[in-house]
Scaffold this active site. Structure first.
Site, PDB file in Angstrom:
ATOM      1  N   ARG A 141       0.742  -1.523  -0.184  1.00 43.44           N
ATOM      2  CA  ARG A 141      -0.074  -0.222  -0.190  1.00 43.44           C
ATOM      3  C   ARG A 141       0.800   1.388   0.538  1.00 43.44           C
ATOM      4  NH1 ARG A 141       1.020  -2.602   4.191  1.00 43.44           N
ATOM      5  NH2 ARG A 141       0.709  -2.293   6.774  1.00 43.44           N
ATOM      6  N   ASP A 175       3.772   5.778  16.051  1.00 46.10           N
ATOM      7  CA  ASP A 175       4.191   5.868  14.104  1.00 46.10           C
ATOM      8  C   ASP A 175       6.049   5.703  14.576  1.00 46.10           C
ATOM      9  OD1 ASP A 175       4.452   5.779  11.624  1.00 46.10           O
ATOM     10  OD2 ASP A 175       2.615   6.652  11.084  1.00 46.10           O
TER      11      ASP A 175
END
Ligand SMILES: *Cc1c(COP(=O)(O)O)cnc(C)c1O
Length: 441
Positions: free
Chosen positions: A119, A333
């Protein structure tokens, strides 16, 4: 419908007729961005005034709709903190970075971040309806000079066409829903022409900043490009107004699956009760909490950071205590481009050769007896489904038996101790004798 937060529109925009208020173009062209504008609707603190008057500060813009969700009498209002800059924003902190997720390093062509095997993140504009003070992409967002050019868009499309492993394209920016309707449609239709792109996702805070943009006409257009998913960005229950509820209703009726990505922000939503209220209100408007992000190490966001422990505590208070549908994943993240790492409290307490010890959300400790006669890979029809991920090794290749270990950089040199090659150092010693040998492909 959930109880909407009482909007201050009636008090501060009483002269604006509905027909203007409900027009997203009016909302965009009447955004507030200066001390003079904002002081007309709420009294500014010295810290806010100072930040607003600082040259080079990350762009400020707030839609009239969103500013009317602020209680002007509360200097710590959660909506206000997200959107009106304060002097703390100019403070640096340890480990602060410009591009903490190393997105630019993972961009094969400008604006396309290909970090994960299947992706990509496609940055389609640098513009937003309003600007979140903790923006992870403040290095480019808000700056019209950084916006993506036609040639760059063509390069992105070209990259996607020749990269068949990409099956999911996530449109972000900036905010894709501030693009001119024609450009947005062109983008979606160009992506849909690429056969291997299975799903398209849009990441947008427009439904929250400017729900009037979610017109029936927009939904009718989006519906042509299914399968289409959308993540919105709500951080606090006060943002869930009747207008947002109407917008998510239109989107879900157009068949668009909605998720929410929240950011854990000190003083805004760093509390388990607020988070529980938030996720309950989200599922009522048919939005599935997707991620709760730890605040990134990005310039300007220092005063919003919480310890990771706060996130774990929040997850402890959600999982089991409410519907599974209402529980997001808590994500760090990782700085330096490590990518998204999910964290949660530990539920696995111990294990033996035949038993694991678990605890549940209430602290009840239990055992799960493992099967003694388990044969793996009986469902052997997976061979044709196995997908090579070019260049991707790591834990999967250890589990698949393609590699036996992963070494840190410089490992060989350090452990060689500058010695010489001699008869005892025959390489074959460190190869498994038959069983467990890495498979030859
Ligand atoms: C977040 C992100 C994605 C999407 O990740 P999911 O976990 O699939 O939602 C893709 N690419 C990049 C660079 C991202 O940061």
């Amino acid at each position: 419908m959930p109880e909407p937060f009482v909007s201050k529109r009636a008090a501060i925009y009483k002269d604006v007729p509905d027909e203007k208020w409900n027009d997203w173009r009016w909302q965009l062209s009447n955004r507030l961005n200066s001390v003079e504008d904002i002081e007309k609707v709420l009294p500014l603190s010295d810290s806010e005034r100072r930040a607003l008057q600082t040259q080079g500060i990350f762009r400020v813009d707030v839609t009239p709709y969103f500013i009317s969700l602020i209680d002007p009498d509360d200097p710590e209002d959660p909506t206000r903190l997200q959107i009106i800059p304060r002097a703390e924003e100019m403070q640096s902190f340890t480990a602060m970075m410009e591009d903490s997720l190393a997105e630019d390093r993972h961009s094969p062509v400008p604006g396309l971040v290909h970090r994960y095997p299947d992706r990509v993140l496609m940055l389609v504009t640098t513009q937003c309806a309003s600007y979140c003070r903790y923006c992870t992409r403040s290095r480019i967002v808000g700056d019209p000079g950084q916006t993506f050019k036609r040639e760059e868009f063509e390069m992105q499309i070209d990259y996607l066409k020749r990269t068949p492993q990409v099956r999911d394209v996530l449109l972000s920016g900036g905010d894709p829903l501030v693009l001119a309707p024609k450009i947005l449609e062109e983008l979606l239709s160009r992506l849909r022409e690429i056969p291997h792109i299975e799903i398209i996702r849009i990441g947008s805070r427009v439904p929250v900043f400017m729900p009037m943009r979610i017109t029936q006409e927009l939904c009718d257009m989006l519906e042509k490009y299914h399968p289409l998913w959308m993540n919105i960005h709500v951080n606090h229950p006060n943002e869930i107004s009747a207008e947002l509820a109407a917008a998510t209703d239109r989107l879900t009726r157009a068949g668009i699956q909605l998720g929410n990505q929240a950011v854990l922000l000190a003083g805004v939503n760093d509390n388990v009760h607020i988070q529980r209220e938030l996720v309950h209100k989200l599922v009522r408007i048919r939005v599935r909490p997707y991620y709760l992000y730890q605040c990134d190490l990005v310039e300007g966001a220092g005063h919003f950071r919480t310890p990771v422990a706060k996130g774990i505590e929040i997850m402890e208070g959600l999982r089991g205590h409410t519907s599974g549908y209402a529980v997001p994943q808590y994500i760090v993240d990782a700085p330096g481009g490590g990518g998204k790492i999910p964290l949660m409290p530990n539920y696995l307490m111990s294990m033996s050769d035949h038993k694991i010890i678990l605890r549940n959300f209430e602290g009840f400790i239990t055992t799960y007896e493992e099967p003694t006669d388990y044969t793996p890979d009986k469902a052997a029809k997976f061979k044709g489904l196995k997908r090579p991920e070019p260049g991707q090794k790591g834990l999967t290749s250890l589990l698949d038996g393609e590699d036996l270990f992963i070494k840190p950089e410089g490992f060989e040199e350090t452990h060689g101790r500058d010695g010489i090659q001699h008869r005892l150092k025959d390489e074959s010693k460190w190869k498994p004798l038959g069983i467990g040998a890495p498979k030859e492909e």
